[in-house]
Motif scaffolding. Structure first.
Motif, PDB file in Angstrom:
ATOM      1  N   ALA A 110      67.818 -60.267  72.840  1.00  0.00           N
ATOM      2  CA  ALA A 110      69.095 -59.549  72.324  1.00  0.00           C
ATOM      3  C   ALA A 110      68.768 -59.197  70.811  1.00  0.00           C
ATOM      4  CB  ALA A 110      70.307 -60.520  72.311  1.00  0.00           C
ATOM      5  N   VAL A 111      68.031 -59.824  70.093  1.00  0.00           N
ATOM      6  CA  VAL A 111      67.828 -59.697  68.609  1.00  0.00           C
ATOM      7  C   VAL A 111      66.383 -59.369  68.276  1.00  0.00           C
ATOM      8  CG1 VAL A 111      68.016 -61.113  66.631  1.00  0.00           C
ATOM      9  CG2 VAL A 111      69.895 -61.173  68.234  1.00  0.00           C
ATOM     10  N   ASP A 112      66.335 -58.172  67.226  1.00  0.00           N
ATOM     11  CA  ASP A 112      65.236 -58.083  66.741  1.00  0.00           C
ATOM     12  C   ASP A 112      65.198 -58.465  65.408  1.00  0.00           C
ATOM     13  OD1 ASP A 112      62.752 -57.066  65.578  1.00  0.00           O
ATOM     14  OD2 ASP A 112      63.457 -54.813  66.027  1.00  0.00           O
ATOM     15  N   LEU A 113      64.524 -59.523  64.885  1.00  0.00           N
ATOM     16  CA  LEU A 113      64.727 -60.271  63.530  1.00  0.00           C
ATOM     17  C   LEU A 113      63.893 -59.328  62.735  1.00  0.00           C
ATOM     18  CD1 LEU A 113      65.854 -62.099  61.502  1.00  0.00           C
ATOM     19  CD2 LEU A 113      63.930 -63.564  61.904  1.00  0.00           C
ATOM     20  N   ARG A 114      64.459 -58.339  61.739  1.00  0.00           N
ATOM     21  CA  ARG A 114      63.512 -57.519  60.899  1.00  0.00           C
ATOM     22  C   ARG A 114      63.255 -58.094  59.603  1.00  0.00           C
ATOM     23  NH1 ARG A 114      61.210 -54.378  63.417  1.00  0.00           N
ATOM     24  NH2 ARG A 114      61.023 -52.941  61.743  1.00  0.00           N
ATOM     25  N   GLY A 115      64.064 -59.043  59.039  1.00  0.00           N
ATOM     26  CA  GLY A 115      63.786 -59.854  57.844  1.00  0.00           C
ATOM     27  C   GLY A 115      64.834 -60.265  56.986  1.00  0.00           C
ATOM     28  N   LEU A 116      64.686 -60.506  55.699  1.00  0.00           N
ATOM     29  CA  LEU A 116      65.626 -61.189  54.987  1.00  0.00           C
ATOM     30  C   LEU A 116      66.181 -60.148  53.857  1.00  0.00           C
ATOM     31  CD1 LEU A 116      63.552 -64.272  54.063  1.00  0.00           C
ATOM     32  CD2 LEU A 116      65.078 -64.072  56.109  1.00  0.00           C
ATOM     33  N   HIS A 117      67.483 -60.502  53.702  1.00  0.00           N
ATOM     34  CA  HIS A 117      68.201 -59.774  52.546  1.00  0.00           C
ATOM     35  C   HIS A 117      68.781 -60.272  51.488  1.00  0.00           C
ATOM     36  CE1 HIS A 117      71.880 -57.719  50.987  1.00  0.00           C
ATOM     37  NE2 HIS A 117      71.188 -56.517  51.392  1.00  0.00           N
ATOM     38  N   SER A 118      68.934 -60.011  50.490  1.00  0.00           N
ATOM     39  CA  SER A 118      69.560 -60.586  49.228  1.00  0.00           C
ATOM     40  C   SER A 118      70.393 -59.685  48.339  1.00  0.00           C
ATOM     41  CB  SER A 118      68.504 -61.287  48.197  1.00  0.00           C
ATOM     42  OG  SER A 118      68.915 -61.843  47.056  1.00  0.00           O
ATOM     43  N   HIS A 119      71.329 -60.151  47.696  1.00  0.00           N
ATOM     44  CA  HIS A 119      72.059 -59.282  46.755  1.00  0.00           C
ATOM     45  C   HIS A 119      72.702 -60.137  45.915  1.00  0.00           C
ATOM     46  CE1 HIS A 119      74.167 -55.856  45.129  1.00  0.00           C
ATOM     47  NE2 HIS A 119      75.274 -56.722  45.137  1.00  0.00           N
ATOM     48  N   ILE A 120      72.502 -59.943  44.569  1.00  0.00           N
ATOM     49  CA  ILE A 120      72.872 -61.270  43.489  1.00  0.00           C
ATOM     50  C   ILE A 120      73.898 -60.792  42.673  1.00  0.00           C
ATOM     51  CG2 ILE A 120      70.404 -62.059  43.294  1.00  0.00           C
ATOM     52  CD1 ILE A 120      70.003 -60.463  40.643  1.00  0.00           C
ATOM     53  N   GLY A 121      74.304 -59.473  42.920  1.00  0.00           N
ATOM     54  CA  GLY A 121      75.455 -59.163  42.045  1.00  0.00           C
ATOM     55  C   GLY A 121      75.473 -57.565  41.685  1.00  0.00           C
ATOM     56  N   SER A 122      76.466 -57.399  40.647  1.00  0.00           N
ATOM     57  CA  SER A 122      76.599 -55.791  40.192  1.00  0.00           C
ATOM     58  C   SER A 122      76.800 -55.654  38.615  1.00  0.00           C
ATOM     59  CB  SER A 122      77.902 -55.372  40.769  1.00  0.00           C
ATOM     60  OG  SER A 122      77.907 -55.378  42.252  1.00  0.00           O
ATOM     61  N   GLN A 123      76.224 -54.406  38.353  1.00  0.00           N
ATOM     62  CA  GLN A 123      76.397 -54.223  36.719  1.00  0.00           C
ATOM     63  C   GLN A 123      75.438 -54.941  36.130  1.00  0.00           C
ATOM     64  OE1 GLN A 123      77.381 -51.612  35.781  1.00  0.00           O
ATOM     65  NE2 GLN A 123      77.968 -51.579  33.592  1.00  0.00           N
ATOM     66  N   ILE A 124      74.129 -55.027  36.916  1.00  0.00           N
ATOM     67  CA  ILE A 124      72.960 -55.924  36.172  1.00  0.00           C
ATOM     68  C   ILE A 124      72.305 -54.904  35.302  1.00  0.00           C
ATOM     69  CG2 ILE A 124      71.124 -57.438  36.598  1.00  0.00           C
ATOM     70  CD1 ILE A 124      72.764 -58.144  39.195  1.00  0.00           C
ATOM     71  N   PHE A 125      71.743 -55.500  34.282  1.00  0.00           N
ATOM     72  CA  PHE A 125      70.818 -54.464  33.124  1.00  0.00           C
ATOM     73  C   PHE A 125      69.315 -54.999  32.981  1.00  0.00           C
ATOM     74  CE2 PHE A 125      75.133 -53.745  32.192  1.00  0.00           C
ATOM     75  CZ  PHE A 125      75.116 -52.303  31.969  1.00  0.00           C
ATOM     76  N   ASP A 126      69.031 -56.004  33.573  1.00  0.00           N
ATOM     77  CA  ASP A 126      67.543 -56.517  33.312  1.00  0.00           C
ATOM     78  C   ASP A 126      67.148 -57.091  34.857  1.00  0.00           C
ATOM     79  OD1 ASP A 126      67.906 -59.528  33.751  1.00  0.00           O
ATOM     80  OD2 ASP A 126      68.938 -59.106  31.922  1.00  0.00           O
ATOM     81  N   THR A 127      65.673 -57.172  34.880  1.00  0.00           N
ATOM     82  CA  THR A 127      65.330 -57.680  36.279  1.00  0.00           C
ATOM     83  C   THR A 127      64.867 -59.101  36.252  1.00  0.00           C
ATOM     84  OG1 THR A 127      62.994 -57.055  35.458  1.00  0.00           O
ATOM     85  CG2 THR A 127      64.367 -55.307  36.465  1.00  0.00           C
ATOM     86  N   GLY A 128      65.545 -59.776  35.244  1.00  0.00           N
ATOM     87  CA  GLY A 128      65.140 -61.398  35.571  1.00  0.00           C
ATOM     88  C   GLY A 128      65.797 -61.948  36.601  1.00  0.00           C
TER      89      GLY A 128
END
Length: 472
Positions: free
Chosen positions: A234-252
């Motif tokens: 029933a499921v095809d596991l494609r991978g992992l997802h992350s979202h850390i927030g919004s209005q971010i100005f650096d890549t740290g």
């Protein structure tokens, strides 16, 4: 916020401008980083966009109105598409998903498709817009922390390219629906990576104490993976997802997030013997709302992200995707208002403030009230040589917190009937809009090549009353 134990009037800087806002030498000057690429002033001092001046736009479409530069939107979309394709070329490329929650309508969905991007939606309503636009289902991702059974059924029936699962309850729903429909649902697991993004707490989404995703702490993310892998039919596991927030100005913050995602990715492959072909790093890239903001260009951002991914995943980099929304649509649009009243308020201690009231407010831009978001603005319909005066642009609603622009310099001769333009309102303004005080929502007007057209029409009083079921 400025505060003092003896009261507001004693606070340092009270009544004056914020540190980032010096008194301008030319109050009519436009800061290019705040505006769409075609915005300029003509010989009469009128603001123009796409070759059309705002007085003409106001006469044709009324105020308040969201005014969008279509070419600027398309250019920014291509900038992300090409920037990430080039930076990730050594890894086989990357996919850019436009985050529809920032702003979505049928025309914008078609532009996103035409410019070769994917589309991220998070409700059945946004999915319906994608379907109406004929957006290719395999390039649609379906997000959301509480997707209903009806929404998941619609997504799986449409054939979306990924469902980002957010809870154990949702895993059960997806498995049941996929089994019922006879399909294999492509899924990604949203992982809460425990990263504190440097942004307002209401739009930080990577830390542990919030509603999104499966946390790394306590093994919830691994448990979600195990539950999904228990249903291969029933499921095809494609991978992992992350979202850390919004209005971010650096890549740290992204560096920390990718490090933790890569570790989880390796652990899943080692413990379960499966190869997950994808990883999504989310979005949240900031834009300039005022002169205090300094966002990275798309190509520089892509290069930095590619370097991080290369270091963390080594020679086994999965297909990477990202989800810019605000960074594409935010700068393309300004909101055009008409001034209704101007008053000067004596604050005491030698201070005063000029209040400029416009024909909109928190119903068309909730962000200042929600996040204490800062905006800029300019006199838009004429030239002025008057001295600058520190002003507060406010809305027409019955709330003292109905503030559009907290602090900005405007010409001292600003008066009723003038037009004021607020840049950077393409993202999360129409999307978060309301009918507070029974105020119809403004239209979204696109401008291109000297012509304007309505993408989303203005609401009317008749629209408001149509939903009101009378007891006649």
């Amino acid at each position: 916020m400025r505060a003092h134990e003896a009261g507001a009037l004693h606070a340092e800087g009270y009544g004056g401008p914020p540190l980032y806002l010096p008194s301008p030498g030319d109050v009519m000057e436009l800061l290019p980083q705040l505006w769409a690429s075609s915005v300029a002033r003509d010989e009469r001092g009128r603001l123009t966009v796409g070759g059309v001046d705002v007085v003409t736009l106001a006469e044709r479409h009324g105020t308040a109105a969201y005014v969008m530069d279509e070419d600027d939107f398309r250019s920014r979309a291509r900038g992300f598409r090409d920037g990430f394709a080039d930076a990730f070329a050594r890894f086989g490329g990357a996919d850019v998903y436009y985050a529809g929650k920032a702003f979505l309508c049928t025309a914008v969905a078609r532009w996103v498709d035409q410019e070769g991007l994917h589309l991220d939606v998070c409700t059945g309503g946004e999915l319906a817009v994608a379907q109406r636009a004929g957006f290719p289902a395999e390039r649609v991702a379906f997000h959301g922390n509480n997707k209903t059974v009806a929404e998941l059924r619609a997504a799986l029936t449409y054939g979306v390219g990924r469902v980002v699962v957010d809870s154990f309850d949702e895993i059960d729903r997806v498995v049941a629906l996929a089994t019922e429909l006879g399909v294999r649902a492509p899924v990604m697991v949203r992982v809460t990576v425990g990263v504190e993004a440097h942004t307002h707490e209401f739009i930080a989404t990577g830390h542990e104490d919030q509603k999104f995703g499966f946390s790394l702490a306590g093994g919830r993310a691994m448990e979600a993976v195990a539950r999904l892998l228990a249903h291969p039919e029933a499921v095809d596991l494609r991978g992992l997802h992350s979202h850390i927030g919004s209005q971010i100005f650096d890549t740290g913050g992204f560096e920390a997030a990718v490090h933790r995602l890569a570790g989880l990715h390796r652990r899943v492959e080692e413990e379960h013997g499966v190869a997950m072909p994808e990883v999504d790093l989310g979005g949240g890239y900031g834009i300039a709302y005022t002169s205090q903001h300094d966002p990275l260009p798309a190509d520089a951002l892509a290069a930095a992200m590619a370097a991080i991914v290369g270091r963390e995943f080594g020679d086994r980099v999965p297909r990477v995707s990202v989800e810019p929304g605000r960074a594409i649509v935010g700068p393309t649009t300004f909101t055009l208002y008409e001034v209704g009243t101007v008053k000067t308020v004596d604050l005491g201690a030698g201070h005063s403030r000029t209040y400029v009231s416009v024909d909109g407010g928190m119903s068309d831009n909730a962000r200042p009230a929600l996040y204490e978001a800062d905006y800029s603005c300019t006199l838009a319909n004429r030239a002025s040589s008057a001295d600058p005066v520190l002003a507060r642009v406010v809305g027409r609603h019955c709330e003292s917190g109905d503030i559009v622009v907290l602090d900005e310099y405007l010409p001292a001769d600003v008066r009723p009937g003038d037009l004021v333009a607020v840049p950077g309102t393409g993202a999360y303004c129409r999307s978060l809009s309301s009918q507070y005080n029974h105020t119809p929502r403004p239209p979204v007007v696109a401008v291109r090549g000297g012509e304007s057209r309505v993408l989303v029409r203005r609401e009317t009083i008749e629209d408001l009353l149509a939903l009101d079921v009378a007891d006649d």
